[in-house]
Enzyme design. Sequence first.
Site, short mmCIF file in Angstrom:
data_model
loop_
_atom_site.label_atom_id
_atom_site.label_comp_id
_atom_site.label_asym_id
_atom_site.label_seq_id
_atom_site.Cartn_x
_atom_site.Cartn_y
_atom_site.Cartn_z
N LYS A 7 0.84 -1.20 0.00
CA LYS A 7 0.00 0.00 0.00
C LYS A 7 0.88 1.25 0.00
CE LYS A 7 -1.72 2.61 3.17
NZ LYS A 7 -1.77 3.95 2.52
N GLU A 32 10.94 0.53 9.82
CA GLU A 32 11.89 1.62 9.60
C GLU A 32 11.12 2.90 9.89
OE1 GLU A 32 13.30 4.73 8.31
OE2 GLU A 32 13.15 3.98 6.25
N CYS A 54 13.72 10.43 6.58
CA CYS A 54 13.73 9.90 7.95
C CYS A 54 15.13 9.96 8.56
CB CYS A 54 13.20 8.47 7.96
SG CYS A 54 14.02 7.38 6.78
N GLU A 110 10.95 14.89 15.59
CA GLU A 110 11.19 14.84 14.14
C GLU A 110 10.27 15.84 13.45
OE1 GLU A 110 11.83 11.39 10.81
OE2 GLU A 110 10.06 11.22 12.08
#
Length: 526
Positions: A183, A257, A291, A388
């Site tokens: 997906k 991850e 990331c 983040e």
Amino acid sequence: MSFLEYAPAPESTALLHLREHYGLFIDGRFVEGRGTPFATISPATQQHIATIDTASAEDIDDAIAAARRAFEHTWSSMRGSDRGKYLYRIARLVQERARELAVAESLDNGKPIKESRDVDVPLVAAWFFYYAGWADKLDYAGLGANPRALGVAGQVIPWNFPLLMLAWKIAPALAAGNTVVIKPAETTSLTALLFAEILQQAELPPGVVNIVTGAGETGAALLGHPGIDKIAFTGSTAVGRAIAKQAAGTGKKLTLELGGKAANIVFDDAPIDQAIEGIVNGIFFNQGHVCCAGSRLLVQESIHDEVVERLKARLSTLRMGDPLDKNTDIGAINSRAQLDRITALAQVGEEEGAQRWSAECEIPESGFWYAPTIFTNVSTSDRIAREEIFGPVLSVLSFRTPAEAIAKANNTPYGLSAGIWSDKGSRILAVADKLRAGVIWANTFNRFDPASPFGGYKESGYGREGGRQGLAAYLDAAGSAPRHDYAAVARALAAGPADAPTTETSAAPRQPAAKTAGRKNTGGKK
């Protein structure tokens, strides 16, 4: 024309043959989804690109059933050398359609065309070439002779590198003999659907790769389905934590991850010019939507002011604008929601006392944009140094000794990546040995190779993608017990569909998506 002023050099979209409406890719063909369709737009202009179907719980059942049939009757029993031929064919088709894929990626994602063209798409081809070579060498993957494939892999990928993350997931899974249901992110599904056309061109057996589209509910239905044997997820730490809880005790193999807050450490003996370019590449590449971005810059105190001033001068030369313009350095933020998050955290940074500097640039009137920004006078306890941001925002901190640099670098819940800049190899090795990060770059940043494993520690997830380790994540040792009672799974599917999100429509008889004129082996409807 003044210094650093460039004439526009836009890449043409005329080579794209997009459909107005895309269905799901299940069992080798495009079919209509039962869920509510959604629109995908260009983040640079907010203009409509296409309408895409949403997969319902019943669609997820169909996709996993197709993948199971392909695994049991075709793919897992195929010789590794033959599976490798399919992967080679996919890689060559990616190269042949590289320009088209790069334009579609920049149009749908907002990243500069030079990044899609020169980084993303070449790496996609490289990943398939690399794992094509592994397909007949599984005995050397580290699990002993005759390792076996896991079965059906359920994969969910993010919006920052749509096509590249697809390659990271699909290539090792297929090389190992698994089949896939994947997906893509809701805001960047376009290149995954173009990739489905490539699979048709490559004549990949039906059901080996299935692509379902939709929002988070679709991903949850996929990864929570009892018919999958392997979960691979790239995304936020919060969602990854929920997936890990859901998968606990199910026997499903899991690779996560997740987020990162990487430290880019610059010592006073570093090659400054090279380091400045590495800092810019580390945080402003792909608008900071990375990331492993070097979003925390740790600079030795003696060169702090020089580095900051030179960094400001370099950022003043970056060009923001049309992602399809070959001169563009900073593209559009992917979505309104992400822009709002970046803006909110930057505001928090100012409120907590950090000093903000943003490059002067002309912000386009339409679309989602954020100027490259640096924060100095940042404390390790500030939110912009701990959370983040996932945008073009850099927090600058200073240190005096290597021990202090290591302590500050490790003072984070994340552990995905780091960078070290120094002229002394011994110092680089000594510091790297003490950093809790899965990937550490020396005198460079954001460099990737399919032979090199990538992954993190702590809240950055676990498992590795890339290299032999990424292949082993899709294999079990010979003689190991099967992970599921497939008869029980079949009974569960026969009893009824998986829990469907309340926003999706009830089941309806499936119809193939309407055929349209155009490129051979494409799907969708006009």
